[in-house]
Design a protein around this motif. Structure first.
Motif, mmCIF file in Angstrom:
data_model
loop_
_atom_site.group_PDB
_atom_site.id
_atom_site.type_symbol
_atom_site.label_atom_id
_atom_site.label_comp_id
_atom_site.label_asym_id
_atom_site.label_seq_id
_atom_site.Cartn_x
_atom_site.Cartn_y
_atom_site.Cartn_z
ATOM 1 N N LEU A 20 0.791 -1.124 -0.159
ATOM 2 C CA LEU A 20 -0.244 0.415 -0.086
ATOM 3 C C LEU A 20 1.290 1.117 -0.141
ATOM 4 N N ARG A 21 1.072 1.330 -0.854
ATOM 5 C CA ARG A 21 2.089 2.959 -1.685
ATOM 6 C C ARG A 21 1.409 3.961 -0.673
ATOM 7 N N GLY A 22 0.835 4.142 -0.547
ATOM 8 C CA GLY A 22 -0.098 5.267 0.290
ATOM 9 C C GLY A 22 0.378 5.293 0.977
ATOM 10 N N LEU A 23 0.056 4.045 1.947
ATOM 11 C CA LEU A 23 0.817 4.447 3.565
ATOM 12 C C LEU A 23 2.165 3.878 3.774
ATOM 13 N N ILE A 24 3.316 3.411 2.886
ATOM 14 C CA ILE A 24 4.097 3.614 3.482
ATOM 15 C C ILE A 24 5.126 4.921 3.960
ATOM 16 N N PRO A 25 4.827 6.203 3.029
ATOM 17 C CA PRO A 25 5.347 6.893 3.986
ATOM 18 C C PRO A 25 5.577 7.527 5.380
ATOM 19 N N GLY A 26 4.432 7.810 5.431
ATOM 20 C CA GLY A 26 3.978 7.952 6.516
ATOM 21 C C GLY A 26 4.211 6.855 8.207
ATOM 22 N N GLU A 27 4.316 5.778 7.356
ATOM 23 C CA GLU A 27 4.705 4.648 9.264
ATOM 24 C C GLU A 27 6.261 4.890 8.653
ATOM 25 N N LEU A 28 7.233 4.735 7.228
ATOM 26 C CA LEU A 28 8.527 5.141 7.593
ATOM 27 C C LEU A 28 8.859 6.318 8.324
ATOM 28 N N ALA A 29 7.624 7.020 8.244
ATOM 29 C CA ALA A 29 8.322 8.785 9.214
ATOM 30 C C ALA A 29 8.304 7.917 10.456
ATOM 31 N N LYS A 30 7.836 7.850 11.115
ATOM 32 C CA LYS A 30 7.434 6.748 12.747
ATOM 33 C C LYS A 30 8.818 6.471 13.183
ATOM 34 N N GLY A 31 9.987 6.020 11.761
ATOM 35 C CA GLY A 31 10.781 5.064 11.949
ATOM 36 C C GLY A 31 10.767 3.810 12.663
#
Length: 339
Positions: A173-184
């Motif tokens: 789910l490419r749209g959710l990846i950036p937000g999740e990865l930003a959490k570290g």
């Protein structure tokens, strides 16, 4: 030897499949499930091989094999860890946003631990509550299933613990990846259930196409009936499967039935980004990679992610054009709202 799991029960019903994928016979009396077979592989493998030989020779007539009746070979597993053996894929993703990859990516594999409690059947729909904003994508990969593997195993030793190979659609789910990865803290919601090919095979079935932990055949993807990708899994592979297994076992042992994925299969073209099949290239194993190349070349992507009703098919053929693992064939379908 080719094995599959028919739907039925939480862990499926193990069957032995003929090389032409047309007939099957139950593994009853040897192992009820693939996990049970793997738990006692030294004992079960010779008996399964003998029954497979009898099926192939016609001594056992068997019954028709229907890929649509299959669950993933392991409908659930103790471990699913996906690597990134094709650094070209990672490089393209980062280049599209103006970032360079660290030098370490070329000698230290990326790997994430995915959810393994529920895999999708190879012909089951990809069910999502929405296709807006989530960026539903497929990722065509290869995967291995290992036996009990000791902590600290070397890459060369790790090859000896690989028992089976299969294909995988690692849904993202490419749209959710950036937000999740930003959490570290890594992937979770952005990596839903994956699907594996109807059939898994022992390494000896692959002949010369499998050596040194590398499967040297094109991985073919069709998207909405059109050719989308055919990169060769043996080309531009930075880390072989033994290296990925060893990476997973660096600080822990792996139990029988653990699955290790290759990451998205990706090829370069003359040292640069690949091209679509229609333009003489080998295409791509996911939509994101095509979008990255569109961004690099034109400043923005033009290909959308999956919409409801879109269909993906993933398959690998041998040198004679016969399907090895059967076909992953999935349609993105809207999940009915809970009442």
């Amino acid at each position: 030897m080719r094995l599959a799991s028919l739907k039925g029960g939480r862990d499926g019903q193990l069957v032995i499949v003929s090389r032409d994928l047309r007939r099957m016979t139950p593994a009853a009396g040897i192992a009820p499930t693939l996990q049970a077979a793997l738990d006692a592989w030294t004992t079960t493998a010779p008996r399964l091989q003998a029954r497979a030989a009898a099926l192939e020779s016609g001594e056992i007539i068997g019954e028709p094999f229907e890929q649509a009746a299959c669950a993933s070979p392991l409908p659930r597993a103790y471990q699913w860890a996906d690597g990134s053996a094709y650094v070209n894929h990672v490089e393209l993703v980062r280049k599209a946003r103006g970032a360079q990859i660290p030098d370490s990516f070329w000698h230290d594999p990326l790997m994430y631990q995915g959810g393994s409690d529920s895999f999708i059947g190879p012909h089951d729909d990809i069910m999502m509550p929405t296709d807006e904003g989530w960026g539903v994508d497929f990722e065509a990969e290869i995967a291995v299933i290992v036996d009990d593997t000791p902590l600290g195993v070397s890459p060369e030793e790790a090859l000896g613990y690989i028992r089976l190979l299969m294909l995988v659609n690692d849904v993202s789910l490419r749209g959710l990846i950036p937000g999740e990865l930003a959490k570290g803290f890594g992937f979770f919601q952005s990596k839903p259930s994956s699907a594996f090919s109807p059939v898994c095979v022992t390494p000896d079935e692959l002949g010369e196409a499998w050596s040194g932990g590398v499967l040297r055949l094109p991985l073919i993807s069709h998207y909405n009936g059109e050719p989308f990708g055919a990169p060769n899994a043996g080309v531009d592979m930075t880390f072989h499967m033994g290296q990925l297994v060893a990476h997973a076992a660096k600080s822990r042992p792996l139990c029988a039935g653990s699955i290790i994925g290759s990451g998205t299969v990706s090829n370069k073209l003359e040292g640069g980004p690949g091209k679509p099949i229609a333009e003489g290239g080998v295409g791509y194993s996911c939509i994101a990679e095509l979008r990255m190349i569109e961004t690099i070349l034109h400043g923005q992507p033009s290909t959308r992610f999956m919409k409801f009703g879109d269909r993906v098919q993933i398959e690998m053929l041998d040198a004679e054009g016969a399907s090895i693992f059967g076909q992953i064939n999935q349609t993105l379908t809207q999940l009915a709202p809970r009442l």
